[in-house]
Design a protein around this motif. Structure first.
Motif, short mmCIF file in Angstrom:
data_model
loop_
_atom_site.label_atom_id
_atom_site.label_comp_id
_atom_site.label_asym_id
_atom_site.label_seq_id
_atom_site.Cartn_x
_atom_site.Cartn_y
_atom_site.Cartn_z
N SER A 9 51.13 87.75 -41.40
CA SER A 9 49.83 87.85 -40.96
C SER A 9 49.84 87.85 -39.11
N SER A 10 49.26 88.58 -38.54
CA SER A 10 49.06 88.53 -37.17
C SER A 10 48.16 87.81 -36.55
N LEU A 11 47.46 86.93 -36.92
CA LEU A 11 46.50 86.09 -36.48
C LEU A 11 46.80 84.70 -36.77
N PHE A 12 46.20 83.87 -36.19
CA PHE A 12 46.48 82.47 -36.43
C PHE A 12 45.12 81.84 -36.74
N GLY A 13 45.16 81.16 -38.09
CA GLY A 13 44.03 80.60 -38.51
C GLY A 13 44.43 79.22 -39.43
N GLY A 14 43.56 79.04 -40.37
CA GLY A 14 43.70 77.99 -41.21
C GLY A 14 44.96 78.19 -42.33
N ALA A 15 45.20 79.37 -42.82
CA ALA A 15 46.03 79.47 -43.67
C ALA A 15 47.44 79.27 -42.84
N ILE A 81 61.87 81.30 -52.27
CA ILE A 81 61.15 82.16 -51.24
C ILE A 81 59.64 81.92 -51.50
N HIS A 82 58.94 81.27 -50.59
CA HIS A 82 57.40 80.91 -50.90
C HIS A 82 56.64 81.68 -50.00
N THR A 83 55.87 82.67 -50.72
CA THR A 83 55.03 83.61 -49.74
C THR A 83 53.51 83.06 -49.69
N HIS A 84 52.76 83.37 -48.88
CA HIS A 84 51.38 82.81 -48.52
C HIS A 84 50.51 83.80 -48.35
N GLY A 85 49.64 84.10 -49.10
CA GLY A 85 48.68 85.21 -48.89
C GLY A 85 48.84 86.31 -49.95
N PHE A 103 60.66 82.65 -56.64
CA PHE A 103 59.52 83.29 -55.92
C PHE A 103 58.42 82.66 -56.33
N VAL A 104 57.62 81.96 -55.66
CA VAL A 104 56.25 81.31 -55.74
C VAL A 104 55.40 81.73 -54.54
N GLY A 105 54.26 81.99 -54.99
CA GLY A 105 53.16 82.46 -53.97
C GLY A 105 51.98 81.59 -53.87
N THR A 106 51.35 81.35 -52.76
CA THR A 106 50.08 80.57 -52.36
C THR A 106 48.91 81.47 -52.36
N LYS A 107 47.94 81.45 -53.25
CA LYS A 107 46.54 81.87 -53.12
C LYS A 107 45.71 80.90 -52.30
N HIS A 108 45.44 81.32 -51.16
CA HIS A 108 44.53 80.39 -50.14
C HIS A 108 42.98 80.76 -50.25
#
Length: 330
Positions: A9-15, A81-85, A103-108
């Motif tokens: 992400s190039s933004l900064f928000g809740g996630a 390795i924990h990915t987000h989004g 490998f685990v990913g979070t769906k936000h």
């Protein structure tokens, strides 16, 4: 355990704030690495003992950049390795055969991200987000915070203070909130904390409604807990949410929190604190008339539920799930 978090992400928000909080808390007892695009906003709240790896932003199918990322992950050599989004999860999914970590990913959120139907281990931040995933391997873990102490509130005036917090984006429906507040007939002040692409449109709306003395876009603020404590009600007017940190923070700092019926809120709040866009003004009016009733009811809800949103508890749930994944990999 050696843990590596990655958010593309190039933004900064809740996630992004959620990921930073997890990195900080996990780094108390584990070696934590954080891979992120080179965006200064991500770094402001990251603890010194979290090892940060900057990566130039790239599209998910860039073969050369993907190879460099796989090389970096293998050099870090994490257990997880924990990915987000969706974007970061797709990127790591494409290189999964070239890295050695589990490998685990979070769906936000519950909106999009078909990639989560394809990976073996998924964390969802709400039950609604979990229902959007066509997989039996989904673990629901809510977001959490590390609450801070705040000073006693100053004497309140006769104006009814309404606070909203979030990026100025259409999905937050601040335009609807402003229009609904225009229907109120008692003295109030609505402050909206945040910045974003909708600022000019919201400013025009405020001017067209002649509400310059009643609505203020106050930009980014560092003292959100104190502002929540001072407000008579904190409002979340969003069209959609994953699991809002604003709601979690309100459970620790606010006297009353009101939300539209979005993911996460419907799982935690009682009907008393939920509304639709069309009933927002009506609900605010009722809160204004019966503040003590709402404060007492929200105090009971907070006492019952806020413990599960403590950051150390949330991080512990993640670590326990990591151990399950690693045991399954062996």
């Amino acid at each position: 355990m050696k843990i590596c978090h990655f958010i593309a992400s190039s933004l900064f928000g809740g996630a992004e704030k959620v990921v930073g909080n997890l990195c900080n808390e996990m780094s108390r007892e584990h070696e934590v690495h954080f891979i992120t695009f080179d965006t200064p906003g991500h770094m402001k709240h990251i603890a010194n003992n979290v090892q940060i790896h900057y990566f130039r932003e790239f599209k998910r199918y860039n073969i050369f950049a993907s190879w460099k990322l796989a090389k970096l992950i293998n050099e870090i050599s994490p257990d997880i390795i924990h990915t987000h989004g969706a974007k970061s999860t797709r990127i790591v999914y494409n290189i999964r055969h070239f890295i050695h970590a589990a490998f685990v990913g979070t769906k936000h959120n519950a909106r999009r991200g078909k990639i989560f139907n394809r990976i073996n281990h998924v964390i969802a931040v709400s039950r609604e987000a979990a229902r959007s995933i066509k997989s039996d391997h989904v673990k629901v873990i809510y977001n959490g915070i590390e609450p801070i102490g705040i000073a006693d509130d100053e004497t309140k005036d006769d104006v009814f203070h309404i606070l909203a917090v979030g990026r100025l984006d259409k999905i937050k429906a601040f335009d609807i909130l402003i229009r609904e507040c225009a229907k109120l007939t008692f003295p109030f002040l609505l402050q909206i904390v945040g910045e974003g692409s909708e600022r000019e449109a919201l400013e025009r709306l405020i001017k067209s409604k002649k509400m310059e003395s009643k609505v203020a876009l106050i930009g980014f603020q560092k003292d959100i807990p104190q502002r929540m404590h001072h407000a008579d009600v904190v409002v979340m007017s969003s069209h959609s949410e994953g699991f809002s940190l604003v709601m979690v923070e309100s459970l620790f700092y606010a006297d009353i929190f009101l939300s539209t019926k979005v993911s996460g809120a419907t799982e935690i709040l009682s009907d008393r604190f939920l509304c639709t866009h069309s009933t927002l003004a009506e609900k605010l009016n009722d809160i204004h008339l019966h503040q003590k009733v709402y404060r007492d009811a929200f105090a009971q809800l907070k006492e019952k539920s806020k413990g599960q949103f403590l950051l150390h508890h949330v991080a512990k749930e993640h670590i326990e799930y990591y151990h399950e994944i690693l045991e399954e990999k062996q």
